[in-house]
Design a protein around this motif. Structure first.
Motif, PDB file in Angstrom:
ATOM      1  N   HIS A 301      46.082  56.113 -17.024  1.00  0.00           N
ATOM      2  CA  HIS A 301      46.373  57.178 -18.234  1.00  0.00           C
ATOM      3  C   HIS A 301      45.440  58.370 -18.528  1.00  0.00           C
ATOM      4  O   HIS A 301      44.150  58.421 -18.157  1.00  0.00           O
ATOM      5  CB  HIS A 301      46.245  56.164 -19.496  1.00  0.00           C
ATOM      6  CG  HIS A 301      46.447  57.007 -20.545  1.00  0.00           C
ATOM      7  ND1 HIS A 301      47.685  57.373 -21.139  1.00  0.00           N
ATOM      8  CD2 HIS A 301      45.698  57.622 -21.735  1.00  0.00           C
ATOM      9  CE1 HIS A 301      47.372  58.036 -22.393  1.00  0.00           C
ATOM     10  NE2 HIS A 301      46.088  58.106 -22.648  1.00  0.00           N
ATOM     11  N   ARG A 307      50.596  56.567 -21.181  1.00  0.00           N
ATOM     12  CA  ARG A 307      51.098  55.339 -21.485  1.00  0.00           C
ATOM     13  C   ARG A 307      52.477  55.550 -22.259  1.00  0.00           C
ATOM     14  O   ARG A 307      53.367  54.690 -22.336  1.00  0.00           O
ATOM     15  CB  ARG A 307      50.087  54.352 -22.294  1.00  0.00           C
ATOM     16  CG  ARG A 307      48.952  54.301 -21.876  1.00  0.00           C
ATOM     17  CD  ARG A 307      47.851  53.316 -22.576  1.00  0.00           C
ATOM     18  NE  ARG A 307      46.630  53.161 -22.021  1.00  0.00           N
ATOM     19  CZ  ARG A 307      45.783  53.959 -22.538  1.00  0.00           C
ATOM     20  NH1 ARG A 307      45.791  54.778 -23.373  1.00  0.00           N
ATOM     21  NH2 ARG A 307      44.466  53.664 -21.943  1.00  0.00           N
ATOM     22  N   ASP A 308      52.490  56.461 -23.255  1.00  0.00           N
ATOM     23  CA  ASP A 308      53.780  56.671 -23.931  1.00  0.00           C
ATOM     24  C   ASP A 308      54.939  57.007 -23.287  1.00  0.00           C
ATOM     25  O   ASP A 308      56.022  56.963 -23.750  1.00  0.00           O
ATOM     26  CB  ASP A 308      53.522  57.974 -25.079  1.00  0.00           C
ATOM     27  CG  ASP A 308      53.059  59.093 -24.305  1.00  0.00           C
ATOM     28  OD1 ASP A 308      52.660  59.132 -23.122  1.00  0.00           O
ATOM     29  OD2 ASP A 308      52.897  60.224 -25.189  1.00  0.00           O
ATOM     30  N   ARG A 309      54.756  57.406 -21.932  1.00  0.00           N
ATOM     31  CA  ARG A 309      55.915  58.012 -21.050  1.00  0.00           C
ATOM     32  C   ARG A 309      56.342  56.737 -20.054  1.00  0.00           C
ATOM     33  O   ARG A 309      57.061  56.907 -19.239  1.00  0.00           O
ATOM     34  CB  ARG A 309      55.820  59.027 -20.315  1.00  0.00           C
ATOM     35  CG  ARG A 309      55.414  60.356 -21.469  1.00  0.00           C
ATOM     36  CD  ARG A 309      55.167  61.450 -20.467  1.00  0.00           C
ATOM     37  NE  ARG A 309      56.570  61.908 -19.892  1.00  0.00           N
ATOM     38  CZ  ARG A 309      56.589  63.031 -19.184  1.00  0.00           C
ATOM     39  NH1 ARG A 309      55.731  63.698 -18.991  1.00  0.00           N
ATOM     40  NH2 ARG A 309      57.804  63.279 -18.484  1.00  0.00           N
TER      41      ARG A 309
END
Length: 619
Positions: A301, A307-309
């Protein structure tokens, strides 16, 4: 043959001993002139005896065949009555027709031997050519086999030999290079070996004033050190480590990515940015990590993705030969399709257009087909994982591209270290947990060995991989079991690499040993060791400058003030102090700034070449 049949079908001990006794009797009859059940004789005087022996042996063979058939039938009936025949291996058609189980096992073992992968009959990357020293020999260990690599100054070629002197088994990597002949000299007794592994000088048989041996016949009888074919490509030094198949090494291609093959086929230049590091990770777990792209936004990350993708990633296994064939539609989500898993490796496709090629047993590369505006054009992220010893693997990495990478090597290596630290901090625990699980399963199997109940069977603990993104890992595990029997062929007696646990917590490894960049990479890399040395010198210069420059400034200012006071006594001292106060303050500020810069270089730059603790919860 009959003993094998009895054992394979569960025959009793008494029947086995009876058959062994009868076979022994037949073997003892052979010295009388009988050569077996064929009826041929070697000595004419024993014709009469031979006929009697032939009749007796024929009767014995008939009794053996009858005993075998009856034993097979009784064993099968008993097995069916116990309800365990379903758990036995199916009997082949030839055995059902009266064939030999031993012959079937032999043919099956031969087929397995044909499919088994020969790890040494491949081009193995040993290291980065730019990082290998030319003034001294270097030891490189592959699969527990120590090798010595040195540059022969006379022939201007790299040489790879076994790291052992045939005289008294001293390691040749502790020797030195003779400047006149370019040969490798053993430091124990001074024996010398050329690039072919032949002994060229034994000082104990030579006159002190002559460099040539006094008895050439002794050198001809001296044992040679095995030498191996070598090649240079993509910035790496490669060696073919199988002596029996060394003649076929010239016709065998290097395990390099498809982008390099395509560029050279079209007469285009290819560029590589090599990197090497030794990690305290078992080979199979490192390959699992490399062929698993779904872990990237989580383990890396902020370095490679976020992480959000992250999201579902559908991976499909394809045969290695057709991985780059867009018209090919044969694929498998779990690696069970016929022809997908081959001894040479396999391929995989992602929905984003990238293609993974695993060329067994070392190379795993991602072919990135980016748009034309990408700075590197078409490029490949390529890794070679070479087992050193159990628990230690050497990973060689390179970005192979159609366009040159303008980034400095040590800057790129710092990024590679950040990526590998994110995985190495926890992957070694996988091996320990899996080892404990297997030991526990073995104990349970031994405890329930006499029980036939399914409820008492030991529970098997293994990975649980329900997502399609785990297809490549599942395929690799099946390939590893099929072609390697789930084992890495280390040399006999190879010691395991030990990572010590932290004293303050039981069962936890010392983080410094897991991700020690200095021991694992910097000391082997000429670019990073050079940058580390330069930044260390810079930090020392800043430290001394922070003390000497302000002190020298203050001394010179006070000396000038004293000279002015003597030449112009009318000027009051207080005025002189006010005049030099800004200079003294500026020197103090300069000292603080130099100390801050020295601290920044030491903590934020030099430490990146040595050790940076990787804490995922803080990322």
């Amino acid at each position: 043959r009959v003993r094998t049949t009895v054992e394979a079908n569960g025959g009793g001990v008494g029947m086995e001993r009876t058959m062994q006794t009868q076979q022994t009797a037949v073997r003892r009859m052979k010295p009388l002139g009988f050569a077996g059940a064929t009826g041929s004789f070697f000595a004419k005087p024993a014709v009469g005896v031979g006929k009697c022996v032939w009749k007796c042996s024929t009767r014995l063979e008939r009794r053996l065949d009858a005993a075998r058939k009856s034993n097979v039938q009784s064993t099968s009936a008993a097995a069916i009555s116990r309800g365990v025949i379903a758990r036995r291996r199916p009997v082949s058609a030839s055995v059902a027709r009266g064939g030999s189980v031993g012959a079937e096992a032999t043919r099956g073992s031969e087929a397995k031997l044909e499919q088994k992968l020969n790890w040494l009959a491949n081009w193995v990357p040993l290291g980065v050519v730019e990082d290998l020293p030319r003034h001294r020999p270097t030891q490189v260990v592959v699969l527990g086999r120590p090798l010595v690599v040195f540059f022969h100054a006379v022939s201007q070629t790299w040489t790879v030999l076994d790291d052992v002197c045939p005289h008294r088994f001293a390691p040749l990597s502790e020797g030195r290079l003779e400047p006149q002949s370019g040969d490798l000299q053993c430091s124990y007794h001074g024996w010398q070996f050329n690039q072919c592994g032949s002994c060229t000088r034994i000082p104990q048989l030579s006159s002190p004033s002559s460099s040539s041996p006094s008895s050439p016949s002794i050198l001809n009888r001296a044992p040679r050190v095995d030498s191996y074919p070598i090649r240079e490509d993509l910035g790496f030094l490669w060696a073919w480590l199988d002596v029996s198949t060394g003649s076929s090494s010239s016709s065998s291609p290097l395990p390099i990515p498809r982008v390099a093959h395509d560029a050279r086929k079209d007469n285009k230049p290819i560029f590589s940015l090599p990197y090497v590091r030794e990690l305290p990770i078992e080979w199979e777990f490192l390959i699992e990590n490399v062929v698993d792209p779904s872990h990237v936004p989580w383990s890396h990350h902020g370095i490679q993705g976020t992480r959000d993708r992250a999201g579902p990633l559908d991976m499909a296994l394809v045969p290695l030969k057709t991985a780059f064939d867009t018209a090919n539609s044969s694929s498998s989500a779990d690696g069970e399709a016929v022809g997908v898993l081959e001894r040479d490796g396999f391929g995989a496709r992602s929905p984003f257009g990238s293609i993974l090629e695993f060329q067994a047993p070392f190379m795993a590369a991602y072919d990135m087909r980016m748009r034309d505006g990408f700075p590197l054009g078409r490029w490949s992220l390529c890794t070679w994982s070479v087992p050193v010893r159990p628990g230690l693997t050497r990973i060689l990495f390179s970005i192979v591209s159609e366009k040159p990478n303008r980034k400095r090597r040590w800057v790129d290596h710092l990024e590679r270290n950040d990526v590998l630290d994110g995985d190495t901090i926890f992957i070694p625990y996988q091996r320990e947990i899996l080892r404990r699980c297997r030991e526990q399963q073995t104990q349970q199997q031994q405890q329930h060995a006499g029980s036939r109940s399914e409820s008492n069977a030991p529970e098997r603990r293994d990975y649980w991989m329900p997502a399609k993104s785990d297809a490549v890992v599942v395929g690799f595990r099946r390939w590893f079991e099929k072609f390697c029997a789930s084992t890495v062929p280390y040399a006999p007696g190879t010691r395991e690499h030990v990572v010590f646990t932290a004293p303050e917590s039981t069962g936890r490894f010392r983080r410094r040993e897991l991700i020690d960049r200095m021991k694992q990479h910097t000391q082997f890399c000429s670019a990073c060791s050079g940058a580390h040395r330069n930044f260390t010198r810079l930090a020392s210069v800043l430290k001394y400058a922070a003390v000497t420059v302000p002190a020298l400034t203050i001394v010179l200012t006070l000396a000038r003030m004293s000279w002015i006071h003597r030449s112009a006594s009318a000027i009051p001292t207080s005025s002189l102090l006010l005049a030099v106060a800004p200079t003294i303050a500026l020197s103090a500020v300069l000292s603080v700034a130099l100390l801050a810069l020295q601290s920044f270089v030491k903590t934020s730059v030099i430490s990146k070449f040595e050790f940076v603790d990787y804490i995922h919860s803080e990322k």
